[in-house]
Design a protein around this motif. Sequence first.
Motif, PDB file in Angstrom:
ATOM      1  N   ALA A 136      44.392  -5.804   8.655  1.00 12.08           N
ATOM      2  CA  ALA A 136      43.371  -5.322   9.591  1.00 12.08           C
ATOM      3  C   ALA A 136      41.978  -5.373   8.981  1.00 12.08           C
ATOM      4  CB  ALA A 136      43.696  -3.890  10.017  1.00 12.08           C
ATOM      5  N   CYS A 139      41.315  -9.787   8.104  1.00 12.45           N
ATOM      6  CA  CYS A 139      41.574 -10.931   8.986  1.00 12.45           C
ATOM      7  C   CYS A 139      40.645 -10.932  10.196  1.00 12.45           C
ATOM      8  CB  CYS A 139      43.025 -10.919   9.469  1.00 12.45           C
ATOM      9  SG  CYS A 139      44.225 -11.203   8.156  1.00 12.45           S
ATOM     10  N   LEU A 163      44.793 -11.966  14.147  1.00 16.78           N
ATOM     11  CA  LEU A 163      46.173 -11.708  13.745  1.00 16.78           C
ATOM     12  C   LEU A 163      47.135 -12.287  14.764  1.00 16.78           C
ATOM     13  CD1 LEU A 163      46.263  -7.979  12.505  1.00 16.78           C
ATOM     14  CD2 LEU A 163      46.278 -10.068  11.122  1.00 16.78           C
ATOM     15  N   PRO A 204      42.395  -7.684  15.058  1.00 12.91           N
ATOM     16  CA  PRO A 204      43.268  -6.616  14.560  1.00 12.91           C
ATOM     17  C   PRO A 204      43.276  -5.356  15.416  1.00 12.91           C
ATOM     18  CG  PRO A 204      42.170  -7.668  12.723  1.00 12.91           C
ATOM     19  CD  PRO A 204      41.574  -8.259  13.969  1.00 12.91           C
ATOM     20  N   LEU A 237      47.054  -4.362  16.758  1.00  8.06           N
ATOM     21  CA  LEU A 237      47.810  -3.325  16.047  1.00  8.06           C
ATOM     22  C   LEU A 237      47.877  -2.044  16.869  1.00  8.06           C
ATOM     23  CD1 LEU A 237      46.424  -4.004  12.457  1.00  8.06           C
ATOM     24  CD2 LEU A 237      48.579  -4.780  13.463  1.00  8.06           C
TER      25      LEU A 237
END
Length: 255
Positions: free
Chosen positions: A196, A199, A202, A216, A220
Amino acid sequence: MRLDLDGVTVEAAGARLVDDVRLTVPDGAFVGLVGPNGSGKSTLLRCVYRALRPDAGAVLLDGDDVHAMPPRAVARVLAALPQESSAEFDFTVTEVVAMGRLPHRDRTARSDREICARAMTATGVAHLADRGFLSLSGGEKQRVLIARALAQQPKVLVLDEPTNHLDIAHQLEVLSLVRASGLGVLAALHDLNLAAAHCDLLHVIAGGRIVATGAPHDVLRPELLAEVFGVHAHPLRHPVTGAVQLLFDLLPTAL
């Protein structure tokens, strides 16, 4: 340089390990692959760095199929750090890093030394230059192998769990270095908080398929992490960077 995976599929013993994966790593972007153990991350990366030929689909560098390109031509633009690397002979650290220069026909001894020295300094292994590789700790070996990849001067880096064996300071240093390199990066990461923080994009992979893609903070999500990883995630914001960070609990079990 742009990296594209176009419908990559891998089968073994009647099982589909990677199933029609399509993704793009734009020039200079840091793209992460996250997923549970056995989800297909390493198998997919092995197709990218030519250790494995996909059963279907293609891996493309600026439109050229890497499996149709001469190995030296690929090595001049793509460097890889597999999850497990072994050495049979006790080369010195300097010799290991210098192996990254082998694909380059236009190299000279002086330029090789300068490039390798910069890579070793950047990864914090210059003081190990004369040590035997086999005498190093796991974290030291990992940083040497990252130095070798940087010494290769690629356009694209493929990293499979690059923070394995590293302490927290070196985890942060290595990923910050990779991110600041300006290279296109495709990395499999098991630490979701590191993913997280570093990047741009993702891809969540489960059962060989990409099940979610995005920034991210969009990917997530607690409900997705519960489904894919089997954990209860509590998202927070980093007080300095604002990046999403996660705390975890086990999901409650049904009585």
